[in-house]
Design a protein around this motif. Structure first.
Motif, short mmCIF file in Angstrom:
data_model
loop_
_atom_site.label_atom_id
_atom_site.label_comp_id
_atom_site.label_asym_id
_atom_site.label_seq_id
_atom_site.Cartn_x
_atom_site.Cartn_y
_atom_site.Cartn_z
N VAL A 101 0.96 -1.19 -0.04
CA VAL A 101 0.02 0.06 -0.01
C VAL A 101 0.90 1.36 -0.02
O VAL A 101 0.59 2.13 -0.57
N LEU A 102 1.85 1.31 0.89
CA LEU A 102 2.97 2.42 0.80
C LEU A 102 3.69 2.56 -0.56
O LEU A 102 3.81 3.62 -0.92
N GLY A 107 4.00 5.52 -5.70
CA GLY A 107 3.84 5.40 -7.20
C GLY A 107 2.95 6.48 -7.68
O GLY A 107 3.18 6.97 -8.80
N VAL A 108 1.93 6.77 -6.91
CA VAL A 108 0.84 7.69 -7.63
C VAL A 108 1.30 9.03 -6.97
O VAL A 108 0.76 10.20 -7.68
N ALA A 109 2.05 9.44 -5.90
CA ALA A 109 2.30 10.59 -5.55
C ALA A 109 3.29 11.43 -6.36
O ALA A 109 3.09 12.51 -6.18
N SER A 179 -5.51 0.09 2.73
CA SER A 179 -5.93 0.25 1.31
C SER A 179 -5.13 1.49 0.73
O SER A 179 -4.93 2.42 1.57
N LEU A 180 -4.89 1.45 -0.46
CA LEU A 180 -4.43 2.73 -1.14
C LEU A 180 -5.52 3.82 -1.12
O LEU A 180 -5.29 5.09 -0.50
N LEU A 183 -5.24 5.47 2.70
CA LEU A 183 -4.01 6.11 2.59
C LEU A 183 -4.06 7.47 1.85
O LEU A 183 -3.76 8.56 2.32
N ARG A 184 -4.75 7.46 0.55
CA ARG A 184 -5.20 8.53 -0.06
C ARG A 184 -5.96 9.67 0.68
O ARG A 184 -5.93 10.76 0.74
N GLY A 185 -6.85 9.32 1.32
CA GLY A 185 -7.88 9.81 2.27
C GLY A 185 -7.18 10.35 3.56
O GLY A 185 -7.43 11.83 3.72
N LEU A 186 -6.25 9.83 4.18
CA LEU A 186 -5.37 10.44 5.20
C LEU A 186 -4.44 11.62 4.61
O LEU A 186 -4.40 12.56 5.46
N VAL A 187 -3.72 11.18 3.49
CA VAL A 187 -3.23 12.36 2.73
C VAL A 187 -3.77 13.47 2.51
O VAL A 187 -3.42 14.76 2.69
#
Length: 195
Positions: A101-102, A107-109, A179-180, A183-187
């Motif tokens: 997940v990290l 990869g997307v960041a 999940s990604l 993690l995206r939500g937390l970011v």
């Protein structure tokens, strides 16, 4: 002699839970730390940081660690970009499960959010082998003795810290991210970056 399924399940659960505590090796805990960080080739270098002290009411301890791939991670300095700092060890099953997940986040960041690991209370050969097997392409610093864990009062992993570009700690995730999307939500919520 037959073993009862419930006994086997309880033994397996005890081994899983025990694998995430921060023992000292040889007793089912993490391996003892290797003395050198120069022989590792799979981990990538840590990025350069601006020459600016971390600012904010809450910050990570101002510790500095060598990165096996090269460079240094200085938590006392501002990262310069929003950063996700993940404390992990190859000996920790939840850390191993969370690593993909990290890696997806890294990869997307792109250059909008940096992902940096801190190898904690681990042996360098074990951490390097795991990172290579997991296809980790984000940098990790080496804290074989667990100094950061001790300063933060931690005895289990994983922990993930969200740090803004100036070095302020904005959020702490206790335990693995599932999940990604989580993690995206937390970011987005804690670093203000939509990925």
């Amino acid at each position: 002699m037959r073993t009862r399924p419930a006994s086997v399940a309880l033994l397996g659960l005890a081994m899983l839970l025990g694998g995430c505590s921060s023992g000292t090796g040889g007793d089912g805990g993490p391996p003892k730390a290797a003395a050198s960080t120069t022989s590792v080739t799979h981990l990538v270098p840590c990025p350069e940081q601006p020459d600016q002290k971390a600012d904010g009411t809450e910050r990570l301890p101002a510790l500095s660690f060598d990165c096996p791939g090269g460079g240094t991670l200085d938590l006392g300095k501002a990262p310069g970009v929003p950063t996700v700092v993940n404390l992990w060890g190859s000996w920790c099953p939840p850390c191993r499960a969370e690593m993909p997940v990290l890696q997806q986040l890294a990869g997307v960041a792109g250059d909008r959010v940096r992902v940096v690991g801190v190898i904690s209370k681990d042996g360098l050969p074990q951490a390097d082998a795991f990172a290579a097997d997991a296809g980790v392409t984000f940098p990790s610093a080496f804290d074989g003795d667990g100094k950061l864990m001790a300063d933060l009062g931690l005895n289990v992993l994983p922990y993930t810290y969200f740090v803004d570009a100036g070095g302020a700690l904005t959020y702490t995730q206790v335990g693995p991210v599932a999940s990604l999307e989580q993690l995206r939500g937390l970011v987005a919520e804690h670093l203000g970056v939509q990925l």
